[in-house]
Design an enzyme around this catalytic site. Structure first.
Site, PDB file in Angstrom:
ATOM      1  N   LYS A  14      23.429  13.267  29.948  1.00  0.00           N
ATOM      2  CA  LYS A  14      22.674  14.573  30.364  1.00  0.00           C
ATOM      3  C   LYS A  14      23.702  15.562  30.638  1.00  0.00           C
ATOM      4  O   LYS A  14      23.684  16.583  30.166  1.00  0.00           O
ATOM      5  CB  LYS A  14      21.596  14.254  31.461  1.00  0.00           C
ATOM      6  CG  LYS A  14      20.826  15.486  31.782  1.00  0.00           C
ATOM      7  CD  LYS A  14      19.405  14.993  32.582  1.00  0.00           C
ATOM      8  CE  LYS A  14      19.848  14.424  33.788  1.00  0.00           C
ATOM      9  NZ  LYS A  14      19.950  15.598  34.949  1.00  0.00           N
ATOM     10  N   GLY A  87      18.797  21.268  37.545  1.00  0.00           N
ATOM     11  CA  GLY A  87      19.625  22.285  38.579  1.00  0.00           C
ATOM     12  C   GLY A  87      20.927  22.381  37.645  1.00  0.00           C
ATOM     13  O   GLY A  87      21.616  23.632  37.910  1.00  0.00           O
ATOM     14  N   ARG A 115      15.628  24.356  45.738  1.00  0.00           N
ATOM     15  CA  ARG A 115      17.106  23.848  45.609  1.00  0.00           C
ATOM     16  C   ARG A 115      17.916  25.089  45.982  1.00  0.00           C
ATOM     17  O   ARG A 115      17.975  26.094  45.413  1.00  0.00           O
ATOM     18  CB  ARG A 115      17.448  23.240  44.444  1.00  0.00           C
ATOM     19  CG  ARG A 115      16.578  21.784  44.295  1.00  0.00           C
ATOM     20  CD  ARG A 115      16.867  21.050  43.120  1.00  0.00           C
ATOM     21  NE  ARG A 115      18.027  20.449  43.282  1.00  0.00           N
ATOM     22  CZ  ARG A 115      18.670  19.638  42.037  1.00  0.00           C
ATOM     23  NH1 ARG A 115      18.176  19.593  40.829  1.00  0.00           N
ATOM     24  NH2 ARG A 115      19.950  19.113  42.408  1.00  0.00           N
ATOM     25  N   ASP A 310      23.969   9.978  41.694  1.00  0.00           N
ATOM     26  CA  ASP A 310      22.702   9.866  41.058  1.00  0.00           C
ATOM     27  C   ASP A 310      22.210   8.392  40.985  1.00  0.00           C
ATOM     28  O   ASP A 310      21.141   8.181  40.924  1.00  0.00           O
ATOM     29  CB  ASP A 310      22.790  10.279  39.790  1.00  0.00           C
ATOM     30  CG  ASP A 310      23.045  11.778  39.801  1.00  0.00           C
ATOM     31  OD1 ASP A 310      22.733  12.601  40.911  1.00  0.00           O
ATOM     32  OD2 ASP A 310      23.493  12.585  38.814  1.00  0.00           O
ATOM     33  N   LYS A 337      18.600  17.244  46.190  1.00  0.00           N
ATOM     34  CA  LYS A 337      18.475  16.670  44.705  1.00  0.00           C
ATOM     35  C   LYS A 337      17.272  17.067  44.202  1.00  0.00           C
ATOM     36  O   LYS A 337      16.370  17.930  44.678  1.00  0.00           O
ATOM     37  CB  LYS A 337      18.736  14.945  44.552  1.00  0.00           C
ATOM     38  CG  LYS A 337      20.329  14.887  44.797  1.00  0.00           C
ATOM     39  CD  LYS A 337      21.216  15.555  43.915  1.00  0.00           C
ATOM     40  CE  LYS A 337      22.723  15.191  44.234  1.00  0.00           C
ATOM     41  NZ  LYS A 337      23.470  15.978  43.198  1.00  0.00           N
ATOM     42  N   ARG A 383      14.450   9.865  38.760  1.00  0.00           N
ATOM     43  CA  ARG A 383      15.132   8.987  39.260  1.00  0.00           C
ATOM     44  C   ARG A 383      14.436   7.862  39.982  1.00  0.00           C
ATOM     45  O   ARG A 383      14.487   6.597  39.968  1.00  0.00           O
ATOM     46  CB  ARG A 383      16.448   9.301  39.687  1.00  0.00           C
ATOM     47  CG  ARG A 383      17.262  10.276  38.962  1.00  0.00           C
ATOM     48  CD  ARG A 383      18.829   9.484  38.902  1.00  0.00           C
ATOM     49  NE  ARG A 383      19.675  10.832  38.264  1.00  0.00           N
ATOM     50  CZ  ARG A 383      19.968  10.820  36.863  1.00  0.00           C
ATOM     51  NH1 ARG A 383      19.597   9.766  36.128  1.00  0.00           N
ATOM     52  NH2 ARG A 383      20.530  11.714  36.283  1.00  0.00           N
TER      53      ARG A 383
HETATM   54  C1  S3P Z   1      25.837  16.997  37.639  1.00  0.00           C
HETATM   55  C2  S3P Z   1      26.265  16.832  38.949  1.00  0.00           C
HETATM   56  C3  S3P Z   1      25.806  16.351  40.108  1.00  0.00           C
HETATM   57  C4  S3P Z   1      24.620  15.289  39.749  1.00  0.00           C
HETATM   58  C5  S3P Z   1      23.657  16.022  38.820  1.00  0.00           C
HETATM   59  C6  S3P Z   1      24.278  16.498  37.288  1.00  0.00           C
HETATM   60  C7  S3P Z   1      26.383  17.606  36.812  1.00  0.00           C
HETATM   61  O1  S3P Z   1      24.912  17.150  41.150  1.00  0.00           O
HETATM   62  O2  S3P Z   1      23.792  14.976  40.773  1.00  0.00           O
HETATM   63  O3  S3P Z   1      22.779  15.038  38.329  1.00  0.00           O
HETATM   64  O4  S3P Z   1      26.122  17.672  35.575  1.00  0.00           O
HETATM   65  O5  S3P Z   1      27.422  18.482  37.111  1.00  0.00           O
HETATM   66  P1  S3P Z   1      26.131  18.235  42.184  1.00  0.00           P
HETATM   67  O6  S3P Z   1      26.891  18.907  41.435  1.00  0.00           O
HETATM   68  O7  S3P Z   1      24.927  18.690  42.833  1.00  0.00           O
HETATM   69  O8  S3P Z   1      26.559  17.017  42.958  1.00  0.00           O
END
Ligand code: S3P
Length: 423
Positions: A14, A87, A115, A310, A337, A383
């Site tokens: 992803k 996010g 968030r 994660d 999260k 998750r």
């Molecule tokens: C991600 C970074 C992580 C992770 C998210 C995907 C990314 O988040 O938890 O599922 O693709 O850069 P954070 O940057 O908030 O730690």
């Protein structure tokens, strides 16, 4: 408990797919992204890019063709840009849109609307970005795009999303941008930018990016998502005598903290990361996990958190039934999260009979639980839905019913069927 056996492939990563599509949109010409996951979050990125005028075709084999029109080619849309549950889409877009022309509004679903976004806006402000948020923190996020100026920024929190937003903004800034992170996080953006010919120099004061004249379109191959593979690794580790193989999975060193933790708990875990680097510079290989006779509890300290951020809810599930206590510390990021994962994971495990205490930055887990079945709430968090299903398929004494199983499709469409296929 009957041992689980199987050989699977998981959907494309992803994190990597978001980045490939965003950078392809800024390149000049047609790019192809192979191994696109088809999950809801990645589709949110495509939806937003389309609304910004980017032409995108998704073919049946889940390959995506993106017609890039250059670094500053994104055009404001009449409607707000809907990032759904993602996010990463919203935060990376904040970096990318700050340096375009026009005004943009980013919105998300109920979870994303709660968030924090100031963590991204703050360092982007150092590059002269103009960003407003509800209560100075939450979506909707309004961006008035204009010419950014290169600067040195600190990410503040250990977040690959914040770092990546700064690097993407740096592509559009005048002069060099240096990004410093106190804790190393996943480096997919850096690998991909280098693959596309951007000069990134590792220096004592951070990672320095020189803005390119243009980005060349190319071919991206997205490896299997380690965070999706983790559920199968976890299932195998929970049942003695199991053996599960996951083919073609991404093994970036900043993503495999959970595999190291599984080993420390006594599971047999092998991976061949040296097998190959894919064309985008990501290590890819096969993963094999065998369930030990006894799984033992361990301690996860703050410095281990970023590499398995994660996977920590899944770790807590394993720790609940492992022999002896486990502790997770320094994981306060889990509170912001897709759900408050400290509270929601604790509640889920207690519903099934585990002894687990939530702490401000993790959990204290007693271990040795004999889990029961039950009806669990996952608060729409993909998750957690998959954690619950893994427990139901392995160690729980009865059926585990998930209130919102469809949430899994955000990252892993077809997850429940794949889990059932293990024999
Ligand atoms: C991600 C970074 C992580 C992770 C998210 C995907 C990314 O988040 O938890 O599922 O693709 O850069 P954070 O940057 O908030 O730690």
């Amino acid at each position: 408990m009957k041992p689980l056996h199987g050989e699977i492939r998981v959907p494309g990563d992803k994190s990597i797919a978001h980045r490939a599509c965003l950078l392809a949109a800024l390149a000049e010409g047609e790019s192809f992204v192979a191994g696109f996951s088809g999950g809801g979050d990645n589709h949110s990125t495509l939806r937003v890019l389309r609304a910004l005028g980017v032409e995108i075709q998704v073919d049946q084999a889940q390959g995506v063709r993106v017609q890039g029109r250059g670094l500053r080619s994104l055009r404001p849309s009449a409607d707000p840009l809907d990032c759904g549950n993602s996010g990463t889409t919203m935060r990376l877009m904040m970096g990318l849109l700050s340096g375009q022309s026009g005004t943009f509004e980013l919105v998300g679903d109920a979870s994303l609307s709660g968030r924090p976004m100031a963590r991204v806006a703050r360092p982007l402000g150092r590059l002269n970005a103009r960003i407003e948020m509800r209560d100075g923190e939450y979506p909707p996020v309004r961006i008035r795009g204009h010419q950014l100026e290169g600067a040195r920024v600190e990410t503040g929190v250990a977040s690959a999303q914040v770092k990546s937003a700064c690097l993407l903004a740096g592509l559009l800034a005048r002069g060099e941008t240096t990004v410093h992170e106190a804790t190393r996080t996943r480096d997919h953006t850096e690998r991909m930018l280098r693959h596309m010919g951007v000069t990134l120099v590792e220096r004592a004061d951070g990672l320095a990016l020189r803005p390119p004249e243009r980005l060349a379109a190319g071919h991206f191959e997205v490896p299997g998502d380690l965070s999706s593979a983790a559920f199968f690794a976890g299932a195998a580790a929970l049942v003695p005598g199991s053996e599960v193989v996951v083919r073609g999975v991404g093994l970036n060193p900043r993503r495999i903290g959970f595999l190291h933790a599984l080993r420390s708990m006594g599971a047999h875990v092998e991976w061949a990361s040296s097998a190959r680097l894919d064309p985008g510079g990501e290590p890819v290989g096969d993963l094999c996990v065998r369930g030990p006779t006894t799984l033992v509890g361990i301690e996860i300290s703050p410095h281990q958190v970023a590499d398995m951020v994660d996977e920590l809810p899944l770790f807590a599930c394993l720790a609940a039934v492992a022999e002896g206590p486990s502790v997770v510390a320094g994981a306060e990021e889990l509170r912001v999260k897709e759900s408050d994962r400290i509270r929601a994971t604790g509640a889920l495990l207690r519903t099934l009979g585990a002894t687990i205490e939530d702490t401000p930055d993790g959990w204290r887990i007693a271990g040795g639980a004999r889990l029961t079945g039950g009806h669990v709430q996952v608060e729409g968090d993909h998750r957690l839905a998959m954690c619950a299903a893994v427990l139901g398929r392995t160690v729980a004494g009865g059926a585990v019913e998930v209130d919102a199983p469809s949430s899994a499709s955000v990252s892993f469409p077809g997850f429940f069927e794949a889990l059932e296929r293990l024999r």
